[in-house]
Design an enzyme around this catalytic site. Sequence first.
Site, mmCIF file in Angstrom:
data_model
loop_
_atom_site.group_PDB
_atom_site.id
_atom_site.type_symbol
_atom_site.label_atom_id
_atom_site.label_comp_id
_atom_site.label_asym_id
_atom_site.label_seq_id
_atom_site.Cartn_x
_atom_site.Cartn_y
_atom_site.Cartn_z
ATOM 1 N N TYR A 156 -8.610 38.892 -29.113
ATOM 2 C CA TYR A 156 -8.745 38.320 -27.768
ATOM 3 C C TYR A 156 -7.873 39.087 -26.767
ATOM 4 O O TYR A 156 -8.187 39.188 -25.582
ATOM 5 C CB TYR A 156 -8.416 36.817 -27.791
ATOM 6 N N LYS A 163 -6.001 34.549 -19.670
ATOM 7 C CA LYS A 163 -6.149 33.084 -19.725
ATOM 8 C C LYS A 163 -4.799 32.397 -19.518
ATOM 9 O O LYS A 163 -4.734 31.338 -18.884
ATOM 10 C CB LYS A 163 -6.790 32.644 -21.050
HETATM 11 P P1 NAP Z 1 -21.197 34.101 -19.827
HETATM 12 O O1 NAP Z 1 -22.401 33.287 -19.953
HETATM 13 O O2 NAP Z 1 -21.308 35.567 -20.095
HETATM 14 O O3 NAP Z 1 -20.533 33.828 -18.403
HETATM 15 C C1 NAP Z 1 -19.575 34.691 -17.832
HETATM 16 C C2 NAP Z 1 -19.928 34.804 -16.393
HETATM 17 O O4 NAP Z 1 -18.953 35.579 -15.676
HETATM 18 C C3 NAP Z 1 -21.264 35.511 -16.204
HETATM 19 O O5 NAP Z 1 -22.094 34.762 -15.340
HETATM 20 C C4 NAP Z 1 -20.844 36.814 -15.568
HETATM 21 O O6 NAP Z 1 -21.813 37.456 -14.802
HETATM 22 C C5 NAP Z 1 -19.681 36.345 -14.741
HETATM 23 N N1 NAP Z 1 -18.977 37.476 -14.170
HETATM 24 C C6 NAP Z 1 -18.367 38.509 -14.793
HETATM 25 N N2 NAP Z 1 -17.904 39.391 -13.891
HETATM 26 C C7 NAP Z 1 -18.214 38.878 -12.658
HETATM 27 C C8 NAP Z 1 -18.001 39.303 -11.325
HETATM 28 N N3 NAP Z 1 -17.366 40.433 -11.038
HETATM 29 N N4 NAP Z 1 -18.459 38.522 -10.305
HETATM 30 C C9 NAP Z 1 -19.086 37.364 -10.559
HETATM 31 N N5 NAP Z 1 -19.324 36.904 -11.806
HETATM 32 C C10 NAP Z 1 -18.899 37.660 -12.843
HETATM 33 O O7 NAP Z 1 -20.058 33.599 -20.848
HETATM 34 P P2 NAP Z 1 -19.291 32.200 -21.010
HETATM 35 O O8 NAP Z 1 -18.781 32.240 -22.404
HETATM 36 O O9 NAP Z 1 -20.141 31.074 -20.568
HETATM 37 O O10 NAP Z 1 -18.036 32.401 -20.052
HETATM 38 C C11 NAP Z 1 -17.725 31.508 -19.003
HETATM 39 C C12 NAP Z 1 -16.237 31.203 -19.007
HETATM 40 O O11 NAP Z 1 -15.916 30.449 -20.168
HETATM 41 C C13 NAP Z 1 -15.340 32.439 -19.033
HETATM 42 O O12 NAP Z 1 -14.207 32.186 -18.222
HETATM 43 C C14 NAP Z 1 -14.929 32.499 -20.491
HETATM 44 O O13 NAP Z 1 -13.715 33.196 -20.690
HETATM 45 C C15 NAP Z 1 -14.787 31.022 -20.775
HETATM 46 N N6 NAP Z 1 -14.736 30.633 -22.182
HETATM 47 C C16 NAP Z 1 -15.701 31.067 -23.043
HETATM 48 C C17 NAP Z 1 -15.628 30.677 -24.381
HETATM 49 C C18 NAP Z 1 -16.663 31.152 -25.359
HETATM 50 O O14 NAP Z 1 -16.399 31.113 -26.563
HETATM 51 N N7 NAP Z 1 -17.830 31.564 -24.936
HETATM 52 C C19 NAP Z 1 -14.599 29.836 -24.831
HETATM 53 C C20 NAP Z 1 -13.646 29.407 -23.909
HETATM 54 C C21 NAP Z 1 -13.707 29.810 -22.591
HETATM 55 P P3 NAP Z 1 -22.374 38.873 -15.401
HETATM 56 O O15 NAP Z 1 -23.127 38.534 -16.634
HETATM 57 O O16 NAP Z 1 -23.170 39.438 -14.305
HETATM 58 O O17 NAP Z 1 -21.194 39.741 -15.707
#
Ligand code: NAP
Length: 264
Positions: A156, A163
């Site tokens: 990570y 984070k």
């Molecule tokens: P996701 O579907 O890939 O969502 C991430 C989002 O961030 C995407 O819509 C992405 O757009 C956007 N993003 C990245 N760079 C950007 C930019 N410059 N401007 C605007 N948007 C941008 O993945 P997710 O897992 O749902 O992630 C959402 C949040 O949850 C994140 O903060 C992640 O760290 C957190 N989280 C995830 C997990 C997990 O296991 N999945 C666990 C805990 C927390 P693009 O696709 O265009 O880059």
Amino acid sequence: MAGLLEGRRGLIMGIANERSIAWGIAKSAQREGAELALTFAGEMLEKRVRPLAAELGSEIVLPCDVQVDSDIEAAFDSLGEHWDSFDFLVHSIAFANRDDLKGRFVDTTRDGFALALDVSVYSLIATVRAALPLLRPGGNILTMTYLGGERTIPHYNVMGVAKAALESAVRYLAADLGPSGVRINAISAGPVRTLAAAGIGDFRKILDWYEQNAPLRRATTQDEVGDAALMLLSDWGRSITGEIVHVDGGYHSVAVPPAAEDVE
Ligand code: NAP
């Protein structure tokens, strides 16, 4: 019975597709009566996000790359043309280079560090500042974090440092916004298979480990995060601010996270 978010308006940032955590939150909020607006990061994403917006009945779909100040400004200007005020903002955005999400943390480059912290942390500060003039007193903000901000989790790396900074930013923003009646919290979600997660080295093994060791013995789903978010987004969470709420089947309470050897 009226929905928990009946009459409320919310902006959801960070839906990439139907696997996104933000999509789970959007579905729960819409089911509970909220009117939603969405942002997307680039032209490629617009094609995927527009049909999802239609499913939610959302007519406001705005471009916003959070690395670009003028994009953030334009997105909130446009939002203000549709809505004179709104009730909640969901920030579900993070990014780091794939190379920085495997191997040793000590090899993180200056550019990789700056990029991860810019997209994943500074973007929260910038969007909250832009949102404030439109956010109603009693309104609130929700962002997404992960246990890797509190403990070391294999691979990570720089995102863990991001984070930790995000969680600290939530506390400082809570102190700033509280006197105007605005709340801000984070959900620390268990690992969920999404586009962003696919970039993390050995994610599948981390997920397996979690399913075997979390007290609830199963993975967290987008829908579970969405339903938990309702408490924070609605009046049910009206005295909760500056908080990191774990929605991870109890995994954060397990004493032994996987060692690097366990996921190699
Ligand atoms: P996701 O579907 O890939 O969502 C991430 C989002 O961030 C995407 O819509 C992405 O757009 C956007 N993003 C990245 N760079 C950007 C930019 N410059 N401007 C605007 N948007 C941008 O993945 P997710 O897992 O749902 O992630 C959402 C949040 O949850 C994140 O903060 C992640 O760290 C957190 N989280 C995830 C997990 C997990 O296991 N999945 C666990 C805990 C927390 P693009 O696709 O265009 O880059």
